[in-house]
Design a protein around this motif. Structure first.
Motif, PDB file in Angstrom:
ATOM      1  N   VAL A   1      -9.768  -0.652  -7.001  1.00 30.62           N
ATOM      2  CA  VAL A   1      -8.563  -1.216  -7.621  1.00 30.62           C
ATOM      3  C   VAL A   1      -8.151  -2.486  -6.893  1.00 30.62           C
ATOM      4  CG1 VAL A   1      -6.066  -0.845  -7.901  1.00 30.62           C
ATOM      5  CG2 VAL A   1      -7.690   0.895  -8.684  1.00 30.62           C
ATOM      6  N   ASN A   2      -8.150  -2.451  -5.567  1.00 30.12           N
ATOM      7  CA  ASN A   2      -7.795  -3.643  -4.795  1.00 30.12           C
ATOM      8  C   ASN A   2      -8.707  -4.814  -5.157  1.00 30.12           C
ATOM      9  OD1 ASN A   2      -5.688  -2.393  -3.433  1.00 30.12           O
ATOM     10  ND2 ASN A   2      -6.881  -1.969  -1.606  1.00 30.12           N
ATOM     11  N   ASP A   3     -10.008  -4.555  -5.247  1.00 32.06           N
ATOM     12  CA  ASP A   3     -10.972  -5.608  -5.569  1.00 32.06           C
ATOM     13  C   ASP A   3     -10.797  -6.123  -7.003  1.00 32.06           C
ATOM     14  OD1 ASP A   3     -12.045  -5.341  -3.025  1.00 32.06           O
ATOM     15  OD2 ASP A   3     -13.774  -4.165  -3.689  1.00 32.06           O
ATOM     16  N   GLN A   4     -10.687  -5.213  -7.949  1.00 26.38           N
ATOM     17  CA  GLN A   4     -10.641  -5.592  -9.360  1.00 26.38           C
ATOM     18  C   GLN A   4      -9.328  -6.266  -9.769  1.00 26.38           C
ATOM     19  OE1 GLN A   4     -13.037  -5.370 -11.840  1.00 26.38           O
ATOM     20  NE2 GLN A   4     -14.420  -4.934 -10.158  1.00 26.38           N
ATOM     21  N   PHE A   5      -8.228  -5.832  -9.184  1.00 29.26           N
ATOM     22  CA  PHE A   5      -6.925  -6.348  -9.587  1.00 29.26           C
ATOM     23  C   PHE A   5      -6.373  -7.396  -8.618  1.00 29.26           C
ATOM     24  CE2 PHE A   5      -7.195  -2.394 -11.952  1.00 29.26           C
ATOM     25  CZ  PHE A   5      -6.651  -2.733 -13.180  1.00 29.26           C
ATOM     26  N   GLY A   6      -7.062  -7.615  -7.492  1.00 28.79           N
ATOM     27  CA  GLY A   6      -6.613  -8.615  -6.530  1.00 28.79           C
ATOM     28  C   GLY A   6      -5.306  -8.255  -5.852  1.00 28.79           C
ATOM     29  N   ILE A   7      -5.117  -6.970  -5.597  1.00 28.14           N
ATOM     30  CA  ILE A   7      -3.902  -6.501  -4.915  1.00 28.14           C
ATOM     31  C   ILE A   7      -4.297  -5.785  -3.631  1.00 28.14           C
ATOM     32  CG2 ILE A   7      -2.536  -6.306  -7.027  1.00 28.14           C
ATOM     33  CD1 ILE A   7      -3.101  -3.273  -6.982  1.00 28.14           C
ATOM     34  N   GLN A   8      -3.310  -5.371  -2.869  1.00 26.63           N
ATOM     35  CA  GLN A   8      -3.559  -4.624  -1.643  1.00 26.63           C
ATOM     36  C   GLN A   8      -2.653  -3.395  -1.610  1.00 26.63           C
ATOM     37  OE1 GLN A   8      -6.005  -5.329   0.608  1.00 26.63           O
ATOM     38  NE2 GLN A   8      -5.489  -3.365   1.479  1.00 26.63           N
ATOM     39  N   ILE A   9      -3.192  -2.259  -2.066  1.00 27.47           N
ATOM     40  CA  ILE A   9      -2.456  -1.004  -1.965  1.00 27.47           C
ATOM     41  C   ILE A   9      -2.494  -0.592  -0.501  1.00 27.47           C
ATOM     42  CG2 ILE A   9      -2.396   1.425  -2.628  1.00 27.47           C
ATOM     43  CD1 ILE A   9      -3.673   0.584  -5.302  1.00 27.47           C
ATOM     44  N   ASN A  10      -1.326  -0.450   0.110  1.00 25.01           N
ATOM     45  CA  ASN A  10      -1.301  -0.108   1.525  1.00 25.01           C
ATOM     46  C   ASN A  10      -0.915   1.354   1.742  1.00 25.01           C
ATOM     47  OD1 ASN A  10       1.614   0.077   1.707  1.00 25.01           O
ATOM     48  ND2 ASN A  10       1.643  -2.151   1.573  1.00 25.01           N
ATOM     49  N   VAL A  11      -0.893   1.745   2.972  1.00 23.56           N
ATOM     50  CA  VAL A  11      -0.666   3.148   3.324  1.00 23.56           C
ATOM     51  C   VAL A  11       0.686   3.656   2.818  1.00 23.56           C
ATOM     52  CG1 VAL A  11       0.328   2.821   5.634  1.00 23.56           C
ATOM     53  CG2 VAL A  11      -1.106   4.807   5.159  1.00 23.56           C
ATOM     54  N   ASN A  12       1.682   2.785   2.742  1.00 22.75           N
ATOM     55  CA  ASN A  12       3.000   3.193   2.243  1.00 22.75           C
ATOM     56  C   ASN A  12       2.981   3.545   0.762  1.00 22.75           C
ATOM     57  OD1 ASN A  12       4.113   2.783   4.779  1.00 22.75           O
ATOM     58  ND2 ASN A  12       4.647   0.671   4.340  1.00 22.75           N
ATOM     59  N   ASP A  13       1.977   3.056   0.056  1.00 22.71           N
ATOM     60  CA  ASP A  13       1.854   3.324  -1.376  1.00 22.71           C
ATOM     61  C   ASP A  13       1.023   4.566  -1.672  1.00 22.71           C
ATOM     62  OD1 ASP A  13       3.260   0.937  -2.120  1.00 22.71           O
ATOM     63  OD2 ASP A  13       1.439  -0.180  -1.616  1.00 22.71           O
ATOM     64  N   LEU A  14       0.415   5.148  -0.660  1.00 26.37           N
ATOM     65  CA  LEU A  14      -0.453   6.317  -0.853  1.00 26.37           C
ATOM     66  C   LEU A  14       0.380   7.594  -0.938  1.00 26.37           C
ATOM     67  CD1 LEU A  14      -3.385   5.440   1.569  1.00 26.37           C
ATOM     68  CD2 LEU A  14      -3.264   5.111  -0.915  1.00 26.37           C
ATOM     69  N   LEU A  15       1.193   7.653  -1.971  1.00 26.39           N
ATOM     70  CA  LEU A  15       2.059   8.796  -2.216  1.00 26.39           C
ATOM     71  C   LEU A  15       1.508   9.599  -3.386  1.00 26.39           C
ATOM     72  CD1 LEU A  15       5.422   6.828  -2.056  1.00 26.39           C
ATOM     73  CD2 LEU A  15       4.368   8.183  -0.229  1.00 26.39           C
ATOM     74  N   PRO A  16       1.644  10.906  -3.351  1.00 28.13           N
ATOM     75  CA  PRO A  16       1.121  11.728  -4.454  1.00 28.13           C
ATOM     76  C   PRO A  16       1.596  11.274  -5.827  1.00 28.13           C
ATOM     77  CG  PRO A  16       1.815  13.135  -2.650  1.00 28.13           C
ATOM     78  CD  PRO A  16       2.236  11.730  -2.300  1.00 28.13           C
ATOM     79  N   GLU A  17       2.866  10.880  -5.933  1.00 29.11           N
ATOM     80  CA  GLU A  17       3.380  10.487  -7.243  1.00 29.11           C
ATOM     81  C   GLU A  17       2.710   9.220  -7.796  1.00 29.11           C
ATOM     82  OE1 GLU A  17       6.628   9.283  -4.193  1.00 29.11           O
ATOM     83  OE2 GLU A  17       5.370  11.016  -4.532  1.00 29.11           O
ATOM     84  N   ASN A  18       2.114   8.412  -6.925  1.00 23.84           N
ATOM     85  CA  ASN A  18       1.406   7.216  -7.384  1.00 23.84           C
ATOM     86  C   ASN A  18      -0.021   7.512  -7.841  1.00 23.84           C
ATOM     87  OD1 ASN A  18       3.560   5.496  -6.936  1.00 23.84           O
ATOM     88  ND2 ASN A  18       2.932   5.019  -4.861  1.00 23.84           N
ATOM     89  N   PHE A  19      -0.517   8.702  -7.534  1.00 22.67           N
ATOM     90  CA  PHE A  19      -1.921   9.016  -7.817  1.00 22.67           C
ATOM     91  C   PHE A  19      -2.107  10.289  -8.641  1.00 22.67           C
ATOM     92  CE2 PHE A  19      -2.075   6.082  -4.348  1.00 22.67           C
ATOM     93  CZ  PHE A  19      -3.182   5.306  -4.624  1.00 22.67           C
ATOM     94  N   ASN A  20      -1.040  10.898  -9.108  1.00 21.18           N
ATOM     95  CA  ASN A  20      -1.155  12.124  -9.899  1.00 21.18           C
ATOM     96  C   ASN A  20      -1.739  11.880 -11.283  1.00 21.18           C
ATOM     97  OD1 ASN A  20      -0.696  14.641  -8.751  1.00 21.18           O
ATOM     98  ND2 ASN A  20       1.504  14.317  -8.665  1.00 21.18           N
ATOM     99  N   SER A  21      -1.641  10.643 -11.757  1.00 21.17           N
ATOM    100  CA  SER A  21      -2.198  10.315 -13.074  1.00 21.17           C
ATOM    101  C   SER A  21      -2.619   8.853 -13.091  1.00 21.17           C
ATOM    102  CB  SER A  21      -1.168  10.559 -14.171  1.00 21.17           C
ATOM    103  OG  SER A  21      -0.113   9.631 -14.064  1.00 21.17           O
ATOM    104  N   ALA A  22      -3.474   8.537 -14.046  1.00 24.62           N
ATOM    105  CA  ALA A  22      -3.872   7.142 -14.222  1.00 24.62           C
ATOM    106  C   ALA A  22      -2.649   6.298 -14.586  1.00 24.62           C
ATOM    107  CB  ALA A  22      -4.950   7.033 -15.285  1.00 24.62           C
TER     108      ALA A  22
END
Length: 75
Positions: free
Chosen positions: A41-62
């Motif tokens: 995702v970081n490579d394809q979208f040119g963003i940087q998801i960091n450790v603060n964003d690694l929350l279950p609610e951000n990854f429970n669904s597409a």
């Protein structure tokens, strides 16, 4: 959204990411899956998801991950 679904399906082709809403809560994705998805995702979208964003609610669904991506792209 299609690009995200493709990324996720390449990591785990056995999961229906369009319908699944408990990817983390139901232990469907493991930490290696998440690392692979975040990296792509970081490579394809040119963003940087960091450790603060690694929350279950951000990854429970597409859809949740797509919302996070859109928020990062718009900031």
């Amino acid at each position: 959204m299609e690009q995200l679904l493709k990324i996720m399906s390449e990591v785990r082709p056995d999961i229906d990411f369009e319908k699944e809403t408990e990817l983390i809560d139901a232990d469907i994705l493991d930490s290696f899956d998440i690392i692979a998805i975040v990296s792509d995702v970081n490579d394809q979208f040119g963003i940087q998801i960091n450790v603060n964003d690694l929350l279950p609610e951000n990854f429970n669904s597409a859809a949740a991950l797509y919302d996070l991506i859109q928020t990062m792209l718009n900031s």
